[in-house]
Design an enzyme around this catalytic site. Structure first.
Site, PDB file in Angstrom:
ATOM      1  N   ASP A  27      90.837  14.229 -30.478  1.00  0.00           N
ATOM      2  CA  ASP A  27      91.608  15.468 -30.388  1.00  0.00           C
ATOM      3  C   ASP A  27      91.624  16.122 -31.772  1.00  0.00           C
ATOM      4  O   ASP A  27      90.577  16.383 -32.333  1.00  0.00           O
ATOM      5  CB  ASP A  27      93.010  15.198 -29.835  1.00  0.00           C
ATOM      6  CG  ASP A  27      93.708  16.466 -29.366  1.00  0.00           C
ATOM      7  OD1 ASP A  27      93.034  17.367 -28.832  1.00  0.00           O
ATOM      8  OD2 ASP A  27      94.931  16.565 -29.538  1.00  0.00           O
TER       9      ASP A  27
ATOM     10  N   ARG B 122      90.103  25.852 -35.959  1.00  0.00           N
ATOM     11  CA  ARG B 122      91.434  25.502 -36.471  1.00  0.00           C
ATOM     12  C   ARG B 122      91.410  25.121 -37.943  1.00  0.00           C
ATOM     13  O   ARG B 122      91.934  24.105 -38.363  1.00  0.00           O
ATOM     14  CB  ARG B 122      92.080  24.394 -35.648  1.00  0.00           C
ATOM     15  CG  ARG B 122      92.374  24.794 -34.224  1.00  0.00           C
ATOM     16  CD  ARG B 122      93.143  23.723 -33.504  1.00  0.00           C
ATOM     17  NE  ARG B 122      93.335  24.083 -32.105  1.00  0.00           N
ATOM     18  CZ  ARG B 122      93.755  23.246 -31.179  1.00  0.00           C
ATOM     19  NH1 ARG B 122      94.044  22.001 -31.494  1.00  0.00           N
ATOM     20  NH2 ARG B 122      93.903  23.636 -29.952  1.00  0.00           N
TER      21      ARG B 122
END
Length: 183
Positions: free
Chosen positions: A122, A178
């Site tokens: 993740d 991100r």
């Protein structure tokens, strides 16, 4: 995860008193379930090459005064549901971690410094649920899709109080999203 032995990282990480945890030699630590760290801990990988890899990794949940320094955290995988000891006096059921290298949840006064992070299931570092006074500095990030998550939802109003410093990090090859934006 339920009954850690003295001398292990998990045993030190759940002790109630402040601890500066160092490593005697190079090692690869593969956790069977996420490592929950209590208040007032320093995980210091200086002087040894310490890898936390190939299993669930670190969770800083509702804690303060934690430093994670000089570790290689990579190839983290989701944890399985089960019992995990979160302190010397508490063991509880965990639904299983999602494969972050470091998950910071509802915590404050956290310093993540001089680590290398790569290739997890993740995020590499997720700072969520109103965590604040978090510094992410001098780390090396590489070979990963979702690098950092700061705040988990636009509608979670408590995240508006977050204060996170991201400084002097190296965003290396193979990163997708991100990351800080330079304009």
């Amino acid at each position: 995860p339920e009954t850690p032995k003295p001398g292990t990282l998990r045993y030190g990480a759940i002790q109630e008193e402040p601890l500066w945890i160092v490593f005697a030699h190079d090692m690869v630590i593969t956790l069977r379930n996420e490592l929950l760290v209590t208040d007032d801990k320093t995980l210091d990988g200086r002087g040894a090459e310490v890898h936390i890899a190939y299993g669930p990794c670190l969770t800083l949940q509702y804690v303060s005064n934690v430093i994670v320094h000089g570790l290689h955290i990579h190839d983290c995988r989701p944890g399985s549901p089960g019992l995990v000891r979160s302190s010397t006096s508490h063991i509880g059921y965990r639904a299983g971690s999602d494969g972050d290298a470091i998950s910071v949840f509802g915590s404050h006064h956290i310093w993540i410094d001089h680590n290398s992070l790569a290739s997890c299931a993740d995020g590499l570092i997720d700072v969520i649920h109103a965590s604040s006074l978090v510094t992410i500095s001098n780390n090396h990030f590489s070979h990963h899709d979702k690098v950092m998550l700061l705040g988990h939802s636009d509608i979670y109003s408590a995240d508006t109080t977050m204060r996170v410093t991201v400084a002097f990090n190296h965003f290396g090859p193979g990163l997708v999203q991100r990351m800080p934006r330079w304009e």
